[in-house]
Design a protein around this motif. Structure first.
Motif, PDB file in Angstrom:
ATOM      1  N   PHE A 208     -12.825 -14.522  32.370  1.00 52.93           N
ATOM      2  CA  PHE A 208     -11.902 -15.388  31.629  1.00 52.93           C
ATOM      3  C   PHE A 208     -12.329 -15.463  30.168  1.00 52.93           C
ATOM      4  CE2 PHE A 208     -11.038 -19.676  29.912  1.00 52.93           C
ATOM      5  CZ  PHE A 208      -9.643 -19.698  30.000  1.00 52.93           C
ATOM      6  N   GLY A 209     -11.370 -15.345  29.266  1.00 54.57           N
ATOM      7  CA  GLY A 209     -11.614 -15.513  27.837  1.00 54.57           C
ATOM      8  C   GLY A 209     -10.496 -16.302  27.192  1.00 54.57           C
ATOM      9  N   ASP A 210     -10.852 -17.108  26.182  1.00 57.64           N
ATOM     10  CA  ASP A 210      -9.869 -18.006  25.570  1.00 57.64           C
ATOM     11  C   ASP A 210     -10.319 -18.258  24.129  1.00 57.64           C
ATOM     12  OD1 ASP A 210      -8.330 -20.189  24.738  1.00 57.64           O
ATOM     13  OD2 ASP A 210      -8.505 -21.257  26.638  1.00 57.64           O
ATOM     14  N   LEU A 211      -9.431 -18.018  23.183  1.00 59.01           N
ATOM     15  CA  LEU A 211      -9.765 -18.241  21.783  1.00 59.01           C
ATOM     16  C   LEU A 211      -8.624 -18.992  21.106  1.00 59.01           C
ATOM     17  CD1 LEU A 211     -11.649 -17.775  19.344  1.00 59.01           C
ATOM     18  CD2 LEU A 211     -10.401 -15.639  18.933  1.00 59.01           C
ATOM     19  N   GLN A 212      -8.958 -20.105  20.477  1.00 58.32           N
ATOM     20  CA  GLN A 212      -7.963 -20.911  19.771  1.00 58.32           C
ATOM     21  C   GLN A 212      -8.369 -21.060  18.304  1.00 58.32           C
ATOM     22  OE1 GLN A 212      -7.967 -25.251  20.108  1.00 58.32           O
ATOM     23  NE2 GLN A 212      -5.790 -25.205  20.615  1.00 58.32           N
ATOM     24  N   VAL A 213      -7.371 -20.922  17.427  1.00 59.49           N
ATOM     25  CA  VAL A 213      -7.542 -21.220  16.014  1.00 59.49           C
ATOM     26  C   VAL A 213      -6.639 -22.401  15.690  1.00 59.49           C
ATOM     27  CG1 VAL A 213      -7.345 -20.386  13.651  1.00 59.49           C
ATOM     28  CG2 VAL A 213      -8.038 -18.812  15.466  1.00 59.49           C
ATOM     29  N   ARG A 214      -7.232 -23.440  15.107  1.00 59.51           N
ATOM     30  CA  ARG A 214      -6.466 -24.662  14.825  1.00 59.51           C
ATOM     31  C   ARG A 214      -6.677 -25.062  13.370  1.00 59.51           C
ATOM     32  NH1 ARG A 214      -7.738 -30.420  16.056  1.00 59.51           N
ATOM     33  NH2 ARG A 214      -5.783 -31.550  15.874  1.00 59.51           N
ATOM     34  N   MET A 215      -5.571 -25.344  12.689  1.00 56.03           N
ATOM     35  CA  MET A 215      -5.603 -25.766  11.290  1.00 56.03           C
ATOM     36  C   MET A 215      -4.973 -27.142  11.170  1.00 56.03           C
ATOM     37  SD  MET A 215      -4.436 -22.141   9.576  1.00 56.03           S
ATOM     38  CE  MET A 215      -3.178 -21.896  10.838  1.00 56.03           C
ATOM     39  N   VAL A 216      -5.643 -28.042  10.460  1.00 57.01           N
ATOM     40  CA  VAL A 216      -5.180 -29.418  10.304  1.00 57.01           C
ATOM     41  C   VAL A 216      -5.166 -29.785   8.830  1.00 57.01           C
ATOM     42  CG1 VAL A 216      -5.622 -31.845  10.862  1.00 57.01           C
ATOM     43  CG2 VAL A 216      -6.089 -30.071  12.569  1.00 57.01           C
ATOM     44  N   ASP A 217      -4.063 -30.361   8.383  1.00 51.95           N
ATOM     45  CA  ASP A 217      -3.925 -30.842   7.006  1.00 51.95           C
ATOM     46  C   ASP A 217      -3.492 -32.303   7.077  1.00 51.95           C
ATOM     47  OD1 ASP A 217      -3.537 -31.260   4.351  1.00 51.95           O
ATOM     48  OD2 ASP A 217      -1.937 -29.786   4.085  1.00 51.95           O
ATOM     49  N   TYR A 218      -4.363 -33.218   6.642  1.00 52.94           N
ATOM     50  CA  TYR A 218      -4.116 -34.656   6.799  1.00 52.94           C
ATOM     51  C   TYR A 218      -4.155 -35.334   5.436  1.00 52.94           C
ATOM     52  CZ  TYR A 218      -4.753 -39.469   8.531  1.00 52.94           C
ATOM     53  OH  TYR A 218      -4.621 -40.810   8.779  1.00 52.94           O
ATOM     54  N   PHE A 219      -3.100 -36.119   5.161  1.00 56.42           N
ATOM     55  CA  PHE A 219      -2.984 -36.800   3.869  1.00 56.42           C
ATOM     56  C   PHE A 219      -2.541 -38.235   4.098  1.00 56.42           C
ATOM     57  CE2 PHE A 219      -0.176 -38.260   0.454  1.00 56.42           C
ATOM     58  CZ  PHE A 219      -1.021 -38.148  -0.654  1.00 56.42           C
ATOM     59  N   CYS A 220      -3.166 -39.171   3.374  1.00 54.50           N
ATOM     60  CA  CYS A 220      -2.778 -40.577   3.425  1.00 54.50           C
ATOM     61  C   CYS A 220      -2.974 -41.179   2.039  1.00 54.50           C
ATOM     62  CB  CYS A 220      -3.621 -41.330   4.458  1.00 54.50           C
ATOM     63  SG  CYS A 220      -3.252 -43.101   4.581  1.00 54.50           S
ATOM     64  N   SER A 221      -2.010 -41.998   1.610  1.00 59.04           N
ATOM     65  CA  SER A 221      -2.089 -42.592   0.274  1.00 59.04           C
ATOM     66  C   SER A 221      -1.479 -43.977   0.292  1.00 59.04           C
ATOM     67  CB  SER A 221      -1.337 -41.707  -0.731  1.00 59.04           C
ATOM     68  OG  SER A 221      -1.347 -42.283  -2.016  1.00 59.04           O
ATOM     69  N   GLY A 222      -2.108 -44.899  -0.442  1.00 57.67           N
ATOM     70  CA  GLY A 222      -1.602 -46.258  -0.532  1.00 57.67           C
ATOM     71  C   GLY A 222      -2.750 -47.245  -0.504  1.00 57.67           C
ATOM     72  N   ASN A 223      -2.460 -48.472  -0.094  1.00 52.86           N
ATOM     73  CA  ASN A 223      -3.506 -49.494  -0.032  1.00 52.86           C
ATOM     74  C   ASN A 223      -3.496 -50.186   1.316  1.00 52.86           C
ATOM     75  OD1 ASN A 223      -0.950 -50.860  -1.077  1.00 52.86           O
ATOM     76  ND2 ASN A 223      -2.237 -52.641  -0.673  1.00 52.86           N
ATOM     77  N   GLU A 224      -4.652 -50.713   1.695  1.00 47.53           N
ATOM     78  CA  GLU A 224      -4.823 -51.450   2.937  1.00 47.53           C
ATOM     79  C   GLU A 224      -4.914 -52.943   2.636  1.00 47.53           C
ATOM     80  OE1 GLU A 224      -5.393 -50.894   6.543  1.00 47.53           O
ATOM     81  OE2 GLU A 224      -3.997 -49.330   5.898  1.00 47.53           O
ATOM     82  N   LYS A 225      -5.048 -53.752   3.687  1.00 48.91           N
ATOM     83  CA  LYS A 225      -5.189 -55.197   3.539  1.00 48.91           C
ATOM     84  C   LYS A 225      -6.373 -55.512   2.636  1.00 48.91           C
ATOM     85  CE  LYS A 225      -5.971 -59.423   6.246  1.00 48.91           C
ATOM     86  NZ  LYS A 225      -6.198 -59.984   7.599  1.00 48.91           N
ATOM     87  N   GLY A 226      -6.175 -56.431   1.696  1.00 49.82           N
ATOM     88  CA  GLY A 226      -7.218 -56.794   0.754  1.00 49.82           C
ATOM     89  C   GLY A 226      -7.255 -55.925  -0.479  1.00 49.82           C
ATOM     90  N   GLY A 227      -6.359 -54.922  -0.541  1.00 49.11           N
ATOM     91  CA  GLY A 227      -6.271 -54.084  -1.729  1.00 49.11           C
ATOM     92  C   GLY A 227      -7.094 -52.819  -1.687  1.00 49.11           C
ATOM     93  N   ALA A 228      -7.880 -52.613  -0.622  1.00 49.21           N
ATOM     94  CA  ALA A 228      -8.679 -51.393  -0.531  1.00 49.21           C
ATOM     95  C   ALA A 228      -7.760 -50.175  -0.479  1.00 49.21           C
ATOM     96  CB  ALA A 228      -9.573 -51.445   0.707  1.00 49.21           C
ATOM     97  N   MET A 229      -8.171 -49.106  -1.107  1.00 49.26           N
ATOM     98  CA  MET A 229      -7.363 -47.893  -1.138  1.00 49.26           C
ATOM     99  C   MET A 229      -7.428 -47.163   0.203  1.00 49.26           C
ATOM    100  SD  MET A 229      -5.890 -47.872  -4.005  1.00 49.26           S
ATOM    101  CE  MET A 229      -5.206 -46.219  -3.949  1.00 49.26           C
ATOM    102  N   ALA A 230      -6.286 -46.665   0.629  1.00 50.12           N
ATOM    103  CA  ALA A 230      -6.208 -45.797   1.802  1.00 50.12           C
ATOM    104  C   ALA A 230      -5.927 -44.394   1.300  1.00 50.12           C
ATOM    105  CB  ALA A 230      -5.112 -46.266   2.750  1.00 50.12           C
TER     106      ALA A 230
END
Length: 799
Positions: free
Chosen positions: A516-538
């Protein structure tokens, strides 16, 4: 318990005195080829078996009479035969290849088969239909190896969770018909958003460990692969009604057209579940529907699936500490607590969680030749909802209101006026709603080639999590400043693109030896922008590229069954809260798992067993610290090198076709090094156990059929001690616990109806008082108590 065992002994002795007859034979195709692994089922009975490598089966019956047997095999038309049994009998089945492309092809690419060198459990609808009385899916899986469940409301309705090999749902990959179900940002699965979904599940497979390549996030504890209902060729209608403790009610209706003009089929389900919960005010109001329809031919299947769930639950995720249990009781719920000026207290009525999630799937399966099949799917999920909460004496600095000043005045000092306020208000009671509104869409595909020696699968997915809005609204405050109703006090938006492609193959290098052989290639691009409670940057902007290889070998023969060994490497990215909860100016690292598995499994005429050894070595594991953040999500942190090592054993034995005994046990150990940074300094914890990792999980089930159409059963589950954090402090633990459940069902066929089935369940028979989950708040442990003895009863009417 002694009385119960005594009753079972008497029944067993009585059974031995009965005559026994054996029905045996072979299952082959029209060309005489043996069909190993075919199912042979005794109708109106849970008894059944699978054929061995020679296509042979054997079933025992204990009475003279007429019996109906059904033989089935993937890709073949079921065959049913009725025989009169007065002595041992030979009954052979010859199955014809289906002229209709089977629904099962949708999940074939993401599932393990008999030759795959991984450990897995495969459950069909008949394995959980009798216990499907309204509790969430985790509770119906609670007797599978290495699995632990918990319920915030204490009785299995509402928010529930599961852990496999000590890994929570954020580290378990879940798919429905091959389409990812885990939330792309949190990696969580919220079963409460899918009430009564089990009523639309045809089968599921749990692969423990990394498993084979699938769509979505990498599996660090297990994968759960759900397949929805498959084609039913005959029209049907079904009504199900359940009532139980804590004012629990479930009602659903299912209807289906059967196959119309040999081409078309449609079915639907409508469900409603309600419960007051075991914990105070932990109510649930749950609604759902499921609809599917498709076109079927010998080479093509097109199938649309739509399901939706809507929930409103009173919050029950706060837990209780020891002081609360001793002074206010184990069912006390702190959610919505408001203390009055005279020291008395009341609760906010609408401290609720509200969410709706709609799923749309369109599947195409095409047979391209004798050996080649192609699958593709489009999907879209829309989720939106909020939870509302009353915060007493909350800091106004957390909101755009800010500190409020009253009593503006001045004083003359040396000829100069100094201006000031007499009063400053820094805290206020405030009511807020915290919203999530998101869209998830994409496509999956697979190409399957199957020949005598080679099974080859190429597949993948492109999935996009778009325009995910996280925001909070102020509904009311004692001091509002310049804000107005529904002003946002935080607002951020996220997007996540996930692309994966894999190729896996099983090749017979020798007779009954499979590589048995198995090969996976996975690419992830994650983006978040704005502010959280108390004004901390997200602010998150990350790109990841993961390479996940897997290799293994299996050997198969009639005596040993299947012996296998495998090695898998898996990588996965941090989740949203890992970034937001991380110390300032630091980012969490991706984690890596190297998983070694080896074991053996066998399915014989009257018994089966699985034994599996595993060693899971982590780098930069994002381990649960035991703490929760301000929205109740568990906080995780990268730890030093860590591992899990263990053995899992499960099996079953059927005694004279009347008694069935099943059991499983998992023994494991874990180890890590953890550095805790706090205001008082740095504390190092070396060679400590991982949190939420019991060293022993065991279960036993006994089912007895005293006479036709009646089943009695008892099950027992034991979970050993668990640490709530990474300090290995015995004052921060979940105590060992166990529970015993009883169930009974009776089926009969009155005139003018197809069937009536009555189910009864008694949960926690011996009224054990235990907590199945918890967390740390500072130095104080909090627990989630579970219900004592409780009951559920249901009736299903089929037309």
């Amino acid at each position: 318990m002694k009385k119960l065992l005594f009753v079972f002994q008497l029944l067993f002795v009585a059974l031995l005195s009965q005559a026994q007859f054996v029905i045996s034979g072979k299952v082959t195709d029209v060309d005489g080829n043996k069909l190993a692994g075919a199912n042979v089922q005794l109708e109106h009975s849970p008894k059944g078996t699978v054929t061995d490598l020679q296509g042979c089966y054997q079933l025992e019956v204990n009475k003279i009479g007429n019996y109906t047997l059904t033989a089935s095999f993937l890709g073949f038309t079921k065959l049913q035969e009725t025989v009169e049994v007065t002595k041992n009998l030979e009954l052979n089945f010859t199955l014809t290849a289906k002229s209709i492309l089977a629904d099962e092809i949708i999940v074939k690419s993401t599932r393990a088969d008999a030759n795959t060198p991984v450990t897995f459990s495969l459950l069909s609808k008949k394995d959980f239909v009798n216990q499907n009385l309204g509790q969430d899916l985790p509770y119906l899986l609670s007797m599978t190896p290495s699995l632990v469940t918990s319920s915030d409301a204490g009785a299995g309705v509402g928010y529930t969770g599961l852990w496999i090999r000590g890994s929570n749902i954020q580290r378990i990959n879940v798919t429905v018909n091959g389409i990812p179900l885990n939330d792309p940002e949190s990696h969580g699965v919220f079963w409460v958003n899918m009430p009564d979904f089990t009523s639309s599940v045809n089968s599921l497979q749990i692969q423990r460990g990394v498993g084979t390549s699938t769509n979505g996030g990498g599996a660090f504890g297990a994968t759960i692969n759900l397949e929805t209902n498959t084609l039913e060729t005959k029209p049907f209608a079904e009504i199900n009604s359940v009532a139980g403790s804590f004012n629990t009610f479930k009602n659903n209706i299912r209807v289906g057209t059967g196959l119309i003009n040999d081409k078309w089929a449609f079915e639907g389900r409508l469900s409603k579940i309600s419960s007051d919960g075991y914990i105070d005010r932990a109510s649930s109001d749950l609604k759902s529907f499921f609809v599917q329809g498709g076109f079927y031919s010998d080479k093509t299947m097109v199938k649309a699936v739509v399901f939706s769930g809507k929930e409103k639950t009173y919050q029950a995720w706060w837990g209780v500490d020891n002081w609360t249990i001793e002074n206010l009781g184990r069912t006390f719920n702190w959610a919505g607590y408001i203390e009055n000026s005279d020291g008395s207290f009341r609760f906010y009525d609408n401290q609720t969680d509200n969410y709706q999630q709609d799923h749309y799937q369109l599947h195409l399966s095409q047979k391209l030749g004798e050996y080649l099949k192609f699958n593709a799917a489009l999907h879209y999920t829309y989720g939106r909802g909020y939870y509302e909460e009353y915060n007493q004496n909350d800091s106004l600095k957390n909101y755009p209101i800010g500190e409020q000043f009253f009593g503006y005045d001045s004083v003359l000092n040396n000829g100069v006026y100094a201006y000031f306020y007499h009063d400053t208000v820094a805290i206020s009671d405030i009511i807020v709603r915290r919203w999530l509104d998101n869209h998830f869409y994409g496509t999956t595909y697979s190409l399957d080639y199957t020949s005598e020696k080679l099974n080859l699968n190429v597949g993948g997915a492109i999935n996009n999590y778009a325009n995910a809005k996280h925001f909070g609204e102020i509904l009311w405050a004692q001091y509002v400043g310049n804000t107005t109703i529904e002003d946002n006090y935080y607002n951020n938006i996220a997007e996540k693109l996930d692309i994966n492609n894999y190729i896996k193959a099983t090749y017979a290098i020798l007779a009954n030896v499979y590589l048995f052989g198995d090969l996976q290639v996975r690419m992830v691009d994650y983006f978040c922008s704005g502010n959280e409670k108390g004004g901390a940057m997200a602010a998150i902007d990350k790109n990841y590229l993961f390479l996940n290889p897997k290799v293994g070998i299996s050997y198969k023969n009639n005596f040993l069954g299947t012996v296998y060994a495998s090695y898998a490497l898996s990588n996965r990215e941090p989740i949203r809260t890992d970034f937001l909860d991380a110390p300032e100016n630091t980012d969490p690292e991706p984690e890596t798992l190297r998983d070694i598995e080896f074991g053996a499994r066998k399915n014989d005429k009257s018994y089966n067993y699985n034994i599996n050894f595993f060693f899971m070595k982590y780098t930069n594991q994002l381990a649960l610290t035991g703490e929760l953040n301000d929205v109740g999500s568990p906080i995780r942190a990268n730890v030093g090198k860590s591992y899990r090592l263990g053995i899992e054993i499960d099996g079953g034995y059927e005694i004279k076709n009347t008694f069935t005994i099943k059991g499983n046990i998992a023994l494991s150990n874990s180890n890590t090094n953890y550095k805790e940074e706090s205001e008082t300094g740095i504390a190092n914890y070396n060679n400590v156990q991982l949190s939420y990792a019991p060293q022993l999980i065991g279960g036993l089930q006994i089912n007895y059929l005293p006479f036709r159409n009646t089943e009695l059963g008892i099950s027992y589950r034991y979970i050993s001690k668990q640490y709530l954090d990474l300090t290995e402090n015995d004052e921060r633990i979940l105590d060992p616990y166990s529970y015993t459940n009883l169930h009974a069902n009776y089926t009969f066929k009155p005139k003018y109806l197809d069937e009536i089935k009555i189910n009864i369940m008694v949960n926690n028979l011996f009224n054990q008082l235990y907590a199945s989950n918890g967390y740390m708040w500072g130095d104080t442990p909090y627990y989630y108590p579970q219900a004592g003895i409780n009951f559920m009863a249901g009736v299903t009417i089929k037309f």
